[in-house]
Design an enzyme around this catalytic site. Structure first.
Site, short mmCIF file in Angstrom:
data_model
loop_
_atom_site.label_atom_id
_atom_site.label_comp_id
_atom_site.label_asym_id
_atom_site.label_seq_id
_atom_site.Cartn_x
_atom_site.Cartn_y
_atom_site.Cartn_z
N ASP A 1 0.87 -1.18 0.00
CA ASP A 1 0.00 0.00 0.00
C ASP A 1 0.90 1.23 0.00
OD1 ASP A 1 -3.25 0.31 0.89
OD2 ASP A 1 -2.03 2.11 1.01
N ASP B 1 4.21 2.46 -4.28
CA ASP B 1 3.36 3.38 -5.03
C ASP B 1 3.17 2.80 -6.43
OD1 ASP B 1 2.14 5.39 -6.42
OD2 ASP B 1 3.59 6.95 -5.88
N VAL B 2 1.97 2.30 -6.69
CA VAL B 2 1.77 1.59 -7.96
C VAL B 2 1.90 2.51 -9.18
CG1 VAL B 2 0.36 -0.26 -6.98
CG2 VAL B 2 -0.76 1.81 -7.85
N TYR C 1 -13.25 6.98 -13.00
CA TYR C 1 -13.16 5.64 -12.40
C TYR C 1 -13.48 4.58 -13.46
CZ TYR C 1 -13.93 1.85 -9.04
OH TYR C 1 -13.87 0.68 -8.34
N LYS D 1 -10.80 1.94 -15.09
CA LYS D 1 -10.99 0.52 -14.81
C LYS D 1 -11.20 -0.26 -16.11
CE LYS D 1 -11.01 -0.21 -10.25
NZ LYS D 1 -10.18 -1.25 -9.62
N PHE E 1 -18.16 -1.95 1.15
CA PHE E 1 -17.90 -0.87 2.09
C PHE E 1 -16.83 -1.30 3.08
CE2 PHE E 1 -22.00 -0.48 0.19
CZ PHE E 1 -22.02 0.83 -0.21
#
Ligand code: ZN
Length: 702
Positions: free
Chosen positions: A469, A497-498, A590, A594, A624
């Site tokens: 992460d 850090d991707v 988003y 994706k 969630f």
């Protein structure tokens, strides 16, 4: 070595364990003192006992031997880790001319005073036959330095004086117990017994005396060795060590290629992989680069019960070649030689016996690699660590032994007997292989609830998980939850850090250094920004693309050299979204990012099939937080998104539950289950998308 016994601490143990006999509480105390010192015992090695008068249910007093239970470690043993055994029937066993191992175990069990107690130590009968109240048994390194010599008896006498009895190596169990008591009865002046190539027994009528005799003799051995070493230098330690970066990069390539080389198909056709533990302390590095390193690998185990963990010989590799193909050739040959040698050893020794043996895997467990250090293998991470600890101690002990004389291990006949001894194999536990055992998984975005759900399910299926992460703080939280659930050996963390290929590569290097390689990659990191195209800032759009699309690209791309070096296939399971098939307004960055990631993953499925790497996708919807781990994505976008639909933020979970066909709340663990499904390769599938959304017709894959 100094005694650490303190009356004050002893009283504290008596106080703490008020509900057990005082003698047993003190037995726990001095066992902890011994267990805490790695020079005395390692990983469940050694054992201790005390004899106490205890009343049975009828109020009749009888003598009970409390001896360490198998599977307990002296360092943290509790009173319940000591098995209570009725002493008088056990002592009668001495009359027997011989006693088969299985029958010995049976006799120990039927004489236990608690039906639920663990199996007592295989050395329990030594404790039973010797008359002393307290007995301490260790495998102290310095005692083994003295005993693993051609003229061990002379050396031990010279070093430890004349109140010590010396016994040759005798198989633990009934034969050793008999030999010990026979010897003691003829020489009852002795305070201790040294068992060649095995260890030390000391005894006394109180806990302090017995413990301090152990310390006294180990201290004498240490002083003797120190004095002798000054006269003869065996090893020429390397003076110059390679830079840390070079050490790590060599170790990483070595690990990945080695893992591939030793992976094998078992009788059920499952691929068995090993985990790797590297030790690159300056001392080990200096040894690995010394002229004497090959000789240190040409001799066998320090004490026979190491053999089930380390096998007999380490493999010496002078240096890690600079190209992968040279390294592959080198390891191919070295492992082949090792396997052939092991097979010959098995043949030779198995054919001499009446019983038939199931051959254990023939692969080496320990490598000494110039400029990398010590590389240890195990089926689980715990096994790899134990193996590394034993190998480290063995190396140091061999150097000392060679400095005071010549290191000599036991003949292979005895080692074989030990390696294939049923009671020794039992120590490894019933090895029920979990479907992902020996595999390493990396999960990005692991600081969130989905990361937690995925990691949890992967660990349950046997994988070790590296949590990656960008936020160290978030990682720590998830790590803690998983460590509390499964223990520390199943989890690693790496800040990554991707958005940066370099950062991902560096993260994979750290993982491969610590665990050996990578088998399962789960690109899961993602962010979202809500906003219609008209209002969406270019910078925000690009920020989402960077994490969700470039991030997945980087995470996949960096894994390819790892898969290539290992050559054992692998699984990439990309966490996509239902939005790819059913996009929503105001969610353009988003959905588009994706969708791009979805497409690049399918391309990866096409390109990586030749490496037997499968790439599959999961499309979850509306997941969630989980317990104390909040979903950052929802925190940021939930309210705005609901508002854009004319709904209030408080109803969000209910809204999504009612929206799907099955009317279910989708949980992070559902996503984890799906990752495990693909990673366990139950179907020959690649390039597929599995929805995890409770059923959304608009998002059915097509
Ligand atoms: Zn022992």
């Amino acid at each position: 070595m100094k005694s650490l016994y303190k009356e004050r601490d002893a009283r504290r143990y008596i106080e703490k364990y008020r509900n057990v006999p005082e003698d047993l509480a003190l037995r726990v105390y001095t066992s902890h003192l011994i267990g805490a010192d790695a020079e005395l015992v390692l990983h469940g090695g050694g054992n201790t006992s005390v004899k106490v008068l205890v009343k049975n249910i009828l109020g009749e007093e009888r003598e009970v031997l409390f001896v360490k239970g198998s599977g307990w470690d002296l360092a943290n043993i509790e009173p319940k880790g000591f098995v209570g055994l009725e002493l008088s029937p056990l002592r009668k066993l001495r009359r027997l001319p011989r006693l088969a191992d299985e029958e010995m175990v049976n006799q120990l069990r039927v004489n236990a005073i608690e039906a639920q107690s663990p199996n007592p130590s295989v050395e329990a009968l030594v404790h039973a036959f010797l008359p002393h109240k307290y007995i301490d048994h260790t495998h102290a390194d310095s005692i083994l330095v003295l005993t693993n010599q051609p003229n061990a008896k002379e050396i031990v006498e010279e070093a430890l004086g004349d109140k010590v009895g010396i016994l040759p190596f005798i198989m633990p169990g009934f034969p050793l117990a008999k030999a010990a008591i026979d010897f003691y009865e003829k020489n009852s002046y002795v305070e201790a017994l040294v068992l060649l190539n095995h260890g030390l027994f000391t005894f006394g009528d109180n806990p302090r005396l017995s413990y301090e005799r152990t310390i006294y003799y180990v201290d004498r051995a240490e002083k003797y060795i120190k004095k002798k070493i000054n006269k003869k230098v065996f090893i020429h330690f390397a003076r110059k060590l390679p830079p840390w970066k070079k050490i790590v990069s060599s170790a990483v390539r070595f690990n990945q290629i080695l893992r591939g080389r030793v992976a094998y198909r078992d009788l059920n056709g499952s691929l068995r992989r090993f985990l790797i533990e590297v030790r690159s302390s300056p001392e080990i590095l200096k040894i690995s680069l010394s002229r004497e390193a090959p000789r240190l690998c040409s001799t066998g185990v320090l004490t026979p019960d190491h053999i089930i963990r380390t096998k007999n010989y380490p493999v010496f590799i002078e240096k890690v070649p600079s190209t992968d193909s040279e390294l592959k050739d080198l390891l191919w040959n070295e492992v082949k030689k090792y396997v052939e040698r092991y097979n010959r050893y098995f043949q030779r020794n198995a054919s001499l016996r009446k019983t038939s043996f199931k051959k254990l895997d023939p692969y080496p467990r320990v490598f000494l690699v110039g400029g990398v250090g010590l590389v240890a293998l195990g089926y689980t991470r715990r096994e790899a660590k134990i193996c590394a600890d034993l190998a480290e101690h063995t190396l140091q002990a061999k150097i000392k032994a060679e400095s005071i004389g010549t290191y000599k291990s036991l003949p292979e006949k005895i080692l074989f007997e030990m390696e294939y001894w049923s009671l020794e194999q039992r120590k490894l536990g019933k090895r029920a292989f979990l479907p992902l055992q020996g595999q390493v998984a990396v999960v990005t975005g692991a600081g969130g609830p989905i990361g937690l759900g995925i990691a949890d399910r992967l660990i349950s299926a046997g994988a070790v998980v590296a949590l990656a992460d960008i936020s160290k703080e978030r990682l720590k939280k998830v790590e803690k939850i998983l460590v509390d659930r499964y223990g520390s050996s199943w989890v690693e963390t790496v800040v990554m850090d991707v958005r940066s290929l370099k950062s991902v590569e560096e993260g994979y290097r750290k993982i491969s250094y610590k665990l050996g390689g990578i088998d399962i990659v789960v690109p899961n990191a993602g962010i979202a920004v809500v906003g219609k195209i008209e209002n969406l800032e270019v910078a925000d759009f690009q920020r989402v693309i960077e994490v969700n699309l470039t991030g997945v690209f980087n995470t996949i791309k960096a894994s390819i050299p790892v898969f290539r070096r290992q050559g054992t296939g692998g699984n990439i399971v990309v966490i996509s979204t239902k939005n790819v098939f059913a996009p929503g307004a105001a969610f353009g960055s988003y959905s588009a990012s994706k969708a791009g990631a979805h497409q690049i993953s399918k391309i990866a499925a096409l390109e990586l099939a030749e490496l037997s790497v499968r790439v599959n996708l999961l499309n979850p919807d509306a997941i969630f937080g989980e317990g104390e781990i909040p979903s950052h994505l929802w925190k940021e976008v939930g309210e705005t998104l609901m508002k854009s639909r004319g709904l209030s933020a408080g109803d969000i979970e209910e809204y999504y539950r009612k929206r799907n066909l099955l009317k279910v709340k989708v949980s992070p663990y559902h996503v984890g289950n799906a990752v495990v499904f693909f990673a366990t390769e139950q179907t020959p599938t690649t390039g597929a998308t599995l929805p995890i959304d409770g059923g959304l017709p608009a998002a059915f894959p097509r």
